[in-house]
Design a protein around this motif. Structure first.
Motif, short mmCIF file in Angstrom:
data_model
loop_
_atom_site.label_atom_id
_atom_site.label_comp_id
_atom_site.label_asym_id
_atom_site.label_seq_id
_atom_site.Cartn_x
_atom_site.Cartn_y
_atom_site.Cartn_z
N LEU A 1 0.80 -1.23 0.00
CA LEU A 1 0.00 0.00 0.00
C LEU A 1 0.83 1.28 0.00
O LEU A 1 0.26 2.38 -0.04
CB LEU A 1 -0.93 0.02 1.21
CG LEU A 1 -1.95 -1.12 1.31
CD1 LEU A 1 -2.84 -0.93 2.54
CD2 LEU A 1 -2.80 -1.22 0.05
N THR A 2 2.15 1.17 0.06
CA THR A 2 2.99 2.37 0.08
C THR A 2 4.06 2.28 -0.99
O THR A 2 4.39 1.19 -1.47
CB THR A 2 3.66 2.58 1.45
OG1 THR A 2 4.70 1.59 1.63
CG2 THR A 2 2.65 2.46 2.60
N GLU A 3 4.58 3.44 -1.34
CA GLU A 3 5.67 3.53 -2.32
C GLU A 3 6.78 4.40 -1.75
O GLU A 3 6.50 5.41 -1.10
CB GLU A 3 5.16 4.12 -3.63
CG GLU A 3 4.13 3.28 -4.35
CD GLU A 3 3.67 3.92 -5.65
OE1 GLU A 3 4.15 5.03 -5.96
OE2 GLU A 3 2.84 3.31 -6.34
N GLY A 4 8.01 4.01 -2.02
CA GLY A 4 9.14 4.82 -1.60
C GLY A 4 9.36 4.80 -0.10
O GLY A 4 8.76 4.00 0.64
N PRO A 5 10.22 5.69 0.39
CA PRO A 5 10.55 5.72 1.82
C PRO A 5 9.33 6.05 2.67
O PRO A 5 8.49 6.88 2.29
CB PRO A 5 11.60 6.84 1.92
CG PRO A 5 12.12 7.02 0.53
CD PRO A 5 10.99 6.70 -0.38
N GLN A 6 9.24 5.42 3.84
CA GLN A 6 8.13 5.64 4.76
C GLN A 6 8.65 5.96 6.15
O GLN A 6 9.64 5.39 6.60
CB GLN A 6 7.23 4.39 4.84
CG GLN A 6 6.60 3.99 3.52
CD GLN A 6 5.61 5.00 3.02
OE1 GLN A 6 4.68 5.38 3.74
NE2 GLN A 6 5.78 5.44 1.78
N LEU A 7 7.95 6.86 6.81
CA LEU A 7 8.24 7.15 8.20
C LEU A 7 7.15 6.48 9.04
O LEU A 7 5.97 6.81 8.89
CB LEU A 7 8.27 8.67 8.45
CG LEU A 7 8.99 9.11 9.72
CD1 LEU A 7 9.52 10.52 9.58
CD2 LEU A 7 8.10 8.99 10.95
N LEU A 8 7.53 5.53 9.86
CA LEU A 8 6.57 4.77 10.64
C LEU A 8 6.33 5.44 11.99
O LEU A 8 7.29 5.82 12.68
CB LEU A 8 7.06 3.34 10.88
CG LEU A 8 7.48 2.53 9.65
CD1 LEU A 8 7.78 1.09 10.06
CD2 LEU A 8 6.43 2.57 8.56
N VAL A 9 5.06 5.59 12.35
CA VAL A 9 4.68 6.10 13.66
C VAL A 9 3.97 4.97 14.39
O VAL A 9 2.92 4.49 13.94
CB VAL A 9 3.75 7.32 13.56
CG1 VAL A 9 3.40 7.83 14.96
CG2 VAL A 9 4.41 8.43 12.74
#
Length: 253
Positions: free
Chosen positions: A94-102
């Motif tokens: 469901l996401t693309e590229g870098p992700q910041l996880l909270v």
């Protein structure tokens, strides 16, 4: 239709479980929220972050683990490894590229497991009241001999919760979680920026858990933010402002 009353989308997993999620397109790095034990994606932290990201045009995803909220599956069948695998699937599909996880509470434990599994996808980690390894010190160690005997006999028991519905505690959850414990490891080879926010008034997860996690992280860009009067949920207006301000600083690099 209101942003928060829209029906969630659904993603089918190979095991037949259907995960409910909300996804907003936008610029990267994207933000992905991981909720806590028995929590769901309609909570104040998840929806505050979604609204904040939408105003910025930032990509954002929130979802429910199996057995939680609008997702299918039985809560008593859930495990730390299973929920972590679901979070990895959400990241992958469901996401693309870098992700910041909270991650909040249990979600902060899961975000660390996701970062260990997909280091190349993680731009940063922001943990709230990090409950790494909580199945030991919050569940098993707090049971008296009578409850431990009952859990081992019945495999599932219920315990009162300060946050609403009783907790359903399964023996398999506690036993399986041992495979994913982090505090007994000499090092956590996570090298992205990490921020850990923890209330010193947290009656559920001691703030020293976040200290232990910070000590084990490889990343030199690790900061621990202690909120003197903060409680476990970190859901007051002041807590939410700290959350979005810290996230904004991380996204700004």
């Amino acid at each position: 239709m209101s942003l928060f009353t829209a029906r969630p989308e659904r993603m089918a997993l190979a095991n037949g479980v259907s995960l409910a999620y909300h996804r907003n397109p936008g610029i990267g790095p994207g933000v992905m929220f991981l909720g806590g034990f028995t929590s769901d994606m309609t909570g104040i932290k998840a929806t505050t972050l979604e609204q904040w990201c939408q105003k910025r045009g930032q990509a954002f995803v929130r979802f429910d683990y199996s057995g939680h909220g609008a997702s299918s599956g039985q809560f008593a069948e859930g495990t730390i490894g299973g929920w972590a695998a679901e979070a990895i699937t959400v990241l992958d599909r469901l996401t693309e590229g870098p992700q910041l996880l909270v991650g909040s509470s249990m979600g902060a434990w899961l975000m660390l497991l996701v970062a260990l599994a997909r280091p190349e996808r993680i731009a940063g980690l922001l943990g709230l009241a990090c409950a790494a390894d909580f199945t030991d010190y919050l569940l098993w160690e707090r049971l008296d001999d009578r409850l431990r005997d009952r859990l081992q006999r019945d495999r599932v028991i219920t315990l009162p919760s300060s946050y609403g519905e009783p907790y359903i505690i399964a023996l398999n959850l506690i036993e399986e979680a041992k495979q994913h414990q982090l505090l007994n490891r000499p090092e956590l080879p996570i090298r992205c920026p990490v921020r850990l926010i923890h209330g010193m008034g947290d009656a559920d997860v001691p703030w020293r858990i976040s200290v232990q996690v910070a000590e084990k992280l490889s990343s030199p860009d690790t900061r621990l933010i202690l909120v003197k009067d903060g409680e476990h949920t970190l859901s007051r207006e002041s807590d939410l402002r700290l959350l979005t301000r810290t996230l904004g600083e991380m996204l700004a690099g």
